[in-house]
Design a protein around this motif. Structure first.
Motif, mmCIF file in Angstrom:
data_model
loop_
_atom_site.group_PDB
_atom_site.id
_atom_site.type_symbol
_atom_site.label_atom_id
_atom_site.label_comp_id
_atom_site.label_asym_id
_atom_site.label_seq_id
_atom_site.Cartn_x
_atom_site.Cartn_y
_atom_site.Cartn_z
ATOM 1 N N ASP A 199 4.689 8.103 -8.606
ATOM 2 C CA ASP A 199 4.251 6.789 -8.154
ATOM 3 C C ASP A 199 3.168 6.857 -7.083
ATOM 4 O O ASP A 199 2.787 5.839 -6.514
ATOM 5 N N LYS A 200 2.658 8.038 -6.817
ATOM 6 C CA LYS A 200 1.453 8.159 -5.996
ATOM 7 C C LYS A 200 0.289 8.397 -6.956
ATOM 8 O O LYS A 200 -0.013 9.525 -7.329
ATOM 9 N N LYS A 202 0.817 -1.214 0.000
ATOM 10 C CA LYS A 202 0.000 0.000 0.000
ATOM 11 C C LYS A 202 0.850 1.263 0.000
ATOM 12 O O LYS A 202 0.467 2.277 -0.579
ATOM 13 N N THR A 203 1.980 1.235 0.647
ATOM 14 C CA THR A 203 2.788 2.456 0.829
ATOM 15 C C THR A 203 4.043 2.480 -0.034
ATOM 16 O O THR A 203 4.976 3.215 0.257
ATOM 17 N N SER A 204 4.043 1.697 -1.113
ATOM 18 C CA SER A 204 5.216 1.647 -2.007
ATOM 19 C C SER A 204 6.496 1.383 -1.215
ATOM 20 O O SER A 204 7.477 2.094 -1.324
ATOM 21 N N SER A 214 1.145 6.130 6.416
ATOM 22 C CA SER A 214 -0.273 5.796 6.517
ATOM 23 C C SER A 214 -0.831 6.322 7.833
ATOM 24 O O SER A 214 -0.099 6.489 8.807
ATOM 25 N N GLN A 227 -0.562 -2.785 -8.782
ATOM 26 C CA GLN A 227 0.211 -3.306 -7.658
ATOM 27 C C GLN A 227 -0.261 -2.749 -6.318
ATOM 28 O O GLN A 227 0.173 -3.237 -5.273
ATOM 29 N N SER A 228 -1.154 -1.773 -6.335
ATOM 30 C CA SER A 228 -1.694 -1.251 -5.082
ATOM 31 C C SER A 228 -2.847 -2.099 -4.556
ATOM 32 O O SER A 228 -3.278 -1.939 -3.421
ATOM 33 N N ASN A 246 1.524 0.365 -11.951
ATOM 34 C CA ASN A 246 1.623 1.103 -10.695
ATOM 35 C C ASN A 246 0.294 1.087 -9.940
ATOM 36 O O ASN A 246 0.263 0.966 -8.721
ATOM 37 N N LYS A 259 -5.288 5.786 -1.067
ATOM 38 C CA LYS A 259 -5.695 4.411 -0.804
ATOM 39 C C LYS A 259 -6.436 4.320 0.532
ATOM 40 O O LYS A 259 -5.903 4.741 1.561
ATOM 41 N N ASN A 284 -0.392 8.457 1.909
ATOM 42 C CA ASN A 284 -1.122 7.896 0.767
ATOM 43 C C ASN A 284 -2.137 6.828 1.154
ATOM 44 O O ASN A 284 -2.922 6.393 0.319
ATOM 45 N N THR A 285 -2.129 6.378 2.418
ATOM 46 C CA THR A 285 -3.018 5.282 2.817
ATOM 47 C C THR A 285 -3.732 5.630 4.117
ATOM 48 O O THR A 285 -3.109 6.133 5.058
#
Length: 547
Positions: A254-255, A83-85, A91, A342-343, A339, A259, A227-228
């Motif tokens: 990449d964001k 979730k957070t690359s 998060s 994969q989330s 990208n 999420k 991002n999460t």
């Protein structure tokens, strides 16, 4: 509202509306992906003890049970990196009450001390008697007051003080909650660490991976590096939109979306909030499509790519810049879709029509082409149609693939024999060619494999041999710069260390001041730029990704 009077009462007409759909359309914020995780069942009392699903369950004894908390944390720890690359982003975990937060924190801490994870968890909450009031979050709005029914006790303050000792130990600070001012300083310290991740000079030592809260930080706090949002509370209306919106501030390539992972059935509340603050047909604008739709799009994009280059090797046969450009654009479309894919927790290479290895072989060719464009641009004044192409390297950067990871593979390579050894060697070669942060190190690592790799296969021996080899090559590299530029090695090391740890590039005056012989005024800018370039090269090769 002004008291009980609305804008409409005062002005007789709505002056202006700008809702989330407008912001997404204008590309001011990102869309959301929302996953609802968890099913709850109860015994139906029949002789066969059959499970039946319970809709809209809201039983405190179940929602705060140790077993449920444990299962949710199993899921969180399994998918947090996805979730957070791989922890590039922070998060927020929003829970229904202080007692539930304490359960989550203590279980996460227990698992941390047991070596089950190494995530950096922080928390902050209020414990005063008015913690259920509308200003309990410290920002003038309580996103959710429905769950705030458990009386808070002095024990909750004691718990927070214990959690604060963990925070201070983790970050080497001396925060306190002795009074209101100290508490506010603690809140500001948390905010600074999270927002600080937006900047290039952010230090990993300041990283917060998960911030556990009840209401604080769910409104009035914008940090691009969040991002999460994990949710275990009954958000609704404006509070739901506000909480979700902590995740969708635009940041790096990449964001791709904010999420949301909800451990409660917030679908009806989400639909209601969306209808209230935009319109009932806004789902496609605000939320990502299902995983299967993106997998279909990926397979379609893959067909386009293979029409141009049927195999990774065929990239070498492209005849002109127009063909190169067609490949770059086709592969870039694939990267963007991957990208997003994969989330999802459901992600699997088996759904995409291409193996992971083939994808990374294509990626290696993509990066080779990028490097070639850069080289030609430096050597020629002729403008190429590829000069202005954004290769979107950020989207294919994987922070977890670093030198330490390669060293584990090298130890396995030493222990392997025959066909297995050859396969492992190809895997390492592919990683070195396809990983952005390893390409500058490729020649040196291949030299180590050929001439210095211990035959024992022991990881600690491999690491020791590599550390010695790496330091020797670094010192040799520094010596060459020292001789070529006329700068003492000690001064060069000091400039590199200062930049690496602070993220601040040395000024022209600082660079020139370290030279044994100062250049003429006309040559100073060129000399300083060349020296800075060599310092950055040392950091890229010998420091970045070596941990």
């Amino acid at each position: 509202m002004l008291g009980k009077r609305t804008t409409l009462d005062l002005f007789e007409r709505r002056l202006h509306t700008y809702v989330i759909t407008d912001a997404i359309r204008d590309a001011n914020v990102l869309r959301f992906s929302v996953e609802y995780v968890g099913r709850y069942r109860e015994r139906n009392g029949s002789r066969n003890n059959v499970d039946i699903e319970v809709q809209g369950i809201n039983r405190r004894e179940l929602l705060e049970s140790d077993d449920r908390v444990s299962k949710i944390l199993d899921y969180l720890l399994a998918y947090h990196n996805v979730k957070t690359s791989h922890r590039k982003f922070t998060s927020i975990f929003a829970v229904a009450s202080v007692p539930l937060l304490i359960k989550y924190y203590e279980e996460l801490r227990r698992r941390y001390e047991a070596g089950e994870h190494d995530l950096r968890v922080a928390t902050i909450f209020t414990w005063q008697a008015n913690a259920t009031s509308a200003d309990a979050d410290g920002y003038g709005f309580a996103p959710d007051v429905d769950d705030q029914t458990t009386a808070l006790t002095p024990d909750h303050r004691d718990k927070l003080e214990t959690f604060l000792t963990h925070y201070n130990e983790q970050f080497g600070v001396k925060q306190s909650i002795a009074d209101g001012k100290a508490f506010d300083n603690y809140r500001k310290d948390i905010a600074k660490r999270i927002k600080g991740r937006e900047y290039k000079n952010a230090k990993d030592a300041d990283r917060i991976d998960i911030l556990l809260v009840v209401n604080m930080f769910l409104t009035g706090f914008d940090a691009k590096a969040v991002n999460t949002l994990y949710v275990d509370k009954n958000l609704k209306h404006h509070g739901l939109i506000q909480a979700f919106s902590r995740t969708n501030r635009i940041f790096t390539e990449d964001k791709s979306q904010g999420k949301i992972v909800s451990f409660r059935n917030l679908k009806p509340a989400t639909d209601d909030a969306l209808a209230l603050f935009s319109d009932r047909n806004a789902d496609e604008q605000v939320f990502l499509a299902p995983y299967a739709d993106y997998a279909d799009d990926f397979r379609t994009a893959l067909e386009r790519l293979r029409a141009i280059t049927p195999t990774p090797a065929s990239v070498d046969d492209l005849v002109d810049e127009e063909a190169d450009l067609a490949f770059v654009m086709a592969f870039r479309a694939l990267v963007r879709l991957l990208n997003v894919l994969q989330s999802f927790a459901d992600f699997s290479w088996l759904d995409l029509g291409i193996t992971e290895q083939e994808y990374y072989d294509y990626r290696s060719k993509y990066l080779d082409l990028k490097d070639e464009v850069v080289r030609q641009g430096e050597q020629s004044e002729v403008v190429s149609i590829l000069d202005e192409v954004d290769f979107e390297v950020e989207l294919i950067r994987r922070d977890r693939i670093n030198v330490r990871y390669i060293l584990k593979l090298l130890a396995e390579l030493s222990r392997s024999r025959g066909a297995d050894r050859e396969q492992r060697r190809r895997q390492i070669t592919s990683l070195l060619a396809g990983e952005v942060q390893l390409r500058s190190k490729r020649a040196l690592i291949e030299e180590f494999i050929e001439n210095h790799l211990p035959p024992s296969g022991n990881e600690s021996e491999t690491e020791a041999a590599f550390a010695e080899f790496w330091d020797e090559r670094k010192q040799a590299h520094l010596h060459r710069i020292s001789v070529a530029e006329g700068i003492p090695i000690a001064a060069l090391r000091e400039l590199i260390d200062e930049y690496f740890y602070s993220g601040q590039q040395p000024s022209q005056e600082e660079l020139i001041g370290e030279l044994e012989t100062a250049p003429s005024i006309l040559r100073r800018v060129g000399v300083a730029e060349r020296l800075l370039g060599k310092i950055l090269e040392v950091i890229e090769i010998f420091e970045d990704g070596v941990e």
